[in-house]
Write an enzyme that holds these catalytic residues in place. Structure first.
Site, PDB file in Angstrom:
ATOM      1  N   ARG A  40       0.808  -1.216   0.000  1.00  0.00           N
ATOM      2  CA  ARG A  40       0.000   0.000   0.000  1.00  0.00           C
ATOM      3  C   ARG A  40       0.846   1.273   0.000  1.00  0.00           C
ATOM      4  NH1 ARG A  40       0.361   2.313   4.864  1.00  0.00           N
ATOM      5  NH2 ARG A  40       1.140   0.990   6.550  1.00  0.00           N
TER       6      ARG A  40
ATOM      7  N   CYS B  27      -1.443  -4.494  13.365  1.00  0.00           N
ATOM      8  CA  CYS B  27      -0.420  -5.403  12.827  1.00  0.00           C
ATOM      9  C   CYS B  27      -0.241  -6.602  13.754  1.00  0.00           C
ATOM     10  CB  CYS B  27       0.901  -4.670  12.644  1.00  0.00           C
ATOM     11  SG  CYS B  27       0.858  -3.390  11.383  1.00  0.00           S
TER      12      CYS B  27
ATOM     13  N   SER C   5       1.258  -8.819  10.143  1.00  0.00           N
ATOM     14  CA  SER C   5       2.138  -8.053   9.271  1.00  0.00           C
ATOM     15  C   SER C   5       3.333  -7.579  10.083  1.00  0.00           C
ATOM     16  CB  SER C   5       1.371  -6.857   8.688  1.00  0.00           C
ATOM     17  OG  SER C   5       2.207  -6.035   7.902  1.00  0.00           O
TER      18      SER C   5
ATOM     19  N   ASP D 287       6.917  -5.630   9.923  1.00  0.00           N
ATOM     20  CA  ASP D 287       7.953  -4.789   9.315  1.00  0.00           C
ATOM     21  C   ASP D 287       9.260  -5.085  10.044  1.00  0.00           C
ATOM     22  OD1 ASP D 287       9.709  -2.746   8.660  1.00  0.00           O
ATOM     23  OD2 ASP D 287       8.396  -1.112   9.285  1.00  0.00           O
TER      24      ASP D 287
ATOM     25  N   ASN E 215       7.971  -4.539  18.530  1.00  0.00           N
ATOM     26  CA  ASN E 215       6.877  -5.415  18.944  1.00  0.00           C
ATOM     27  C   ASN E 215       7.360  -6.542  19.845  1.00  0.00           C
ATOM     28  OD1 ASN E 215       5.737  -5.090  15.558  1.00  0.00           O
ATOM     29  ND2 ASN E 215       5.098  -3.841  17.298  1.00  0.00           N
TER      30      ASN E 215
ATOM     31  N   ILE F 153      10.457  -7.064   4.504  1.00  0.00           N
ATOM     32  CA  ILE F 153      11.478  -6.015   4.550  1.00  0.00           C
ATOM     33  C   ILE F 153      11.155  -5.018   3.453  1.00  0.00           C
ATOM     34  CG2 ILE F 153      13.912  -5.495   4.125  1.00  0.00           C
ATOM     35  CD1 ILE F 153      14.563  -8.271   5.284  1.00  0.00           C
ATOM     36  N   TYR F 154      10.988  -3.762   3.835  1.00  0.00           N
ATOM     37  CA  TYR F 154      10.796  -2.721   2.824  1.00  0.00           C
ATOM     38  C   TYR F 154      12.093  -2.540   2.038  1.00  0.00           C
ATOM     39  CZ  TYR F 154       6.244  -1.487   4.688  1.00  0.00           C
ATOM     40  OH  TYR F 154       4.921  -1.528   5.061  1.00  0.00           O
TER      41      TYR F 154
ATOM     42  N   ALA G 256       7.503   3.564   6.430  1.00  0.00           N
ATOM     43  CA  ALA G 256       6.713   3.463   5.204  1.00  0.00           C
ATOM     44  C   ALA G 256       5.284   3.895   5.497  1.00  0.00           C
ATOM     45  CB  ALA G 256       6.735   2.032   4.686  1.00  0.00           C
TER      46      ALA G 256
END
Length: 301
Positions: A38, A183, A204, A206, A214, A245-246, A300
């Site tokens: 997204r 998430c 999800s 990241d 987290n 991983i972005y 992000a």
């Protein structure tokens, strides 16, 4: 990632400690599937990952980069209060939710009538008032909805054998009202041999920014719940669905992978707190945290 032979093995888990996280990152970099998302940045992604962190004599705050410990604590206490107002955290100089409560972000996502800082019925609201009708972040929801957190605490005290000690942040009815769907969606507590363990499911993850935070957040929640129920801490089992991983985090994570982890710190709760609503920042003493320098990664959006 250092010499793996020096790490104690646990049945069902090849590695323990921080090496589990580093191995997950390495696996995603090696085998991850390229996916659009997204944010438009793109990710490398794997589905279904799990790690087990020992909470008995150590606290899983990553050492291969500095993690903002005070933000971990203040965010969790904010969840426990049931707050959904990002301005409360900003007043403590914690700005991790600022962008999501900004008028620009709210307007972009269709929340044109929301006050700045109003994040909708996110984690804290679901933990303490599940099922109540959400109005805004300033309303009083006392005794409205289901207090999942207190219910879990009461059950641990009265029926520790229960398999129903669950807190869910995933409320399909309320998701359209949230600035972001949760998430980390669900956690379950488990009592055995006088120890409290917790398993969290994260739909999800990241890996660069969110997951280290987290892991520490749910480890801290386990310490807090154990404290008010008179138990010792056991394990944190961290389970992820889409672990990703972005693409703009890859270089920083490669630097992190080249670092050798140091021993995890120890956490002490230094005041006798009996009501989970009464914890404050000064109640937590973190000893022996000597991490590598921080690594900059962009959030992000």
């Amino acid at each position: 990632m250092g010499d793996l032979s020096c790490w104690t093995k646990v049945p069902g888990f090849t590695l323990t400690g921080e090496l589990q996280y580093l191995k997950q990152v390495d696996d995603i970099l090696r085998y991850g599937v390229r996916k659009r998302d997204r944010t438009g940045i793109g990710t490398l992604s794997l589905f279904g990952m799990q790690a087990r962190y020992n909470l008995r004599n150590e606290f899983p705050l990553l050492t291969t980069k500095r993690v903002f410990w005070r933000a971990v604590v203040e965010e969790l206490l904010w969840f426990i209060r049931g707050s959904t107002d990002s301005k409360e955290l900003a007043a403590k100089d914690i700005h991790i939710w600022d962008i999501y409560g900004s008028s620009k972000f709210l307007n972009r996502n269709g929340f044109h009538k929301r006050h700045t800082g109003d994040l909708g019925p996110i984690y804290g609201f679901q933990w303490r008032h599940f099922g109540a009708e959400y109005k805004d972040c300033q309303s009083n929801y006392l005794q409205q909805g289901i207090d999942q957190l207190q219910t879990v605490i009461d059950t641990i005290k009265t029926n520790p054998e229960s398999r129903r000690m669950i807190i869910s942040s995933w409320n399909p009815k309320d998701i359209p009202l949230m600035v972001l769907p949760p998430c980390h969606t669900l956690c379950q507590f488990y009592v055995a041999n006088g120890e409290l363990s917790c398993q969290v499911y994260q739909r999800s993850g990241d890996m660069g920014l969110g997951v280290p935070f987290n892991i520490a957040g749910y480890a801290l929640l386990t310490y807090i719940v154990a404290h008010v129920t008179g138990l010792k801490t056991g394990d944190l089992i961290h389970t992820m669905g889409d672990a990703h991983i972005y693409l703009n985090h890859i270089d920083a994570l490669k630097v992190q992978l080249a670092r050798s982890p140091k021993p995890f710190p120890c956490l002490k709760i230094i005041r006798n707190v009996t009501d989970i609503n009464d914890f404050k920042w000064d109640d937590f003493q973190l000893d022996g945290y000597n991490p590598h320098p921080p690594l900059k990664m962009e959030m992000a959006l």
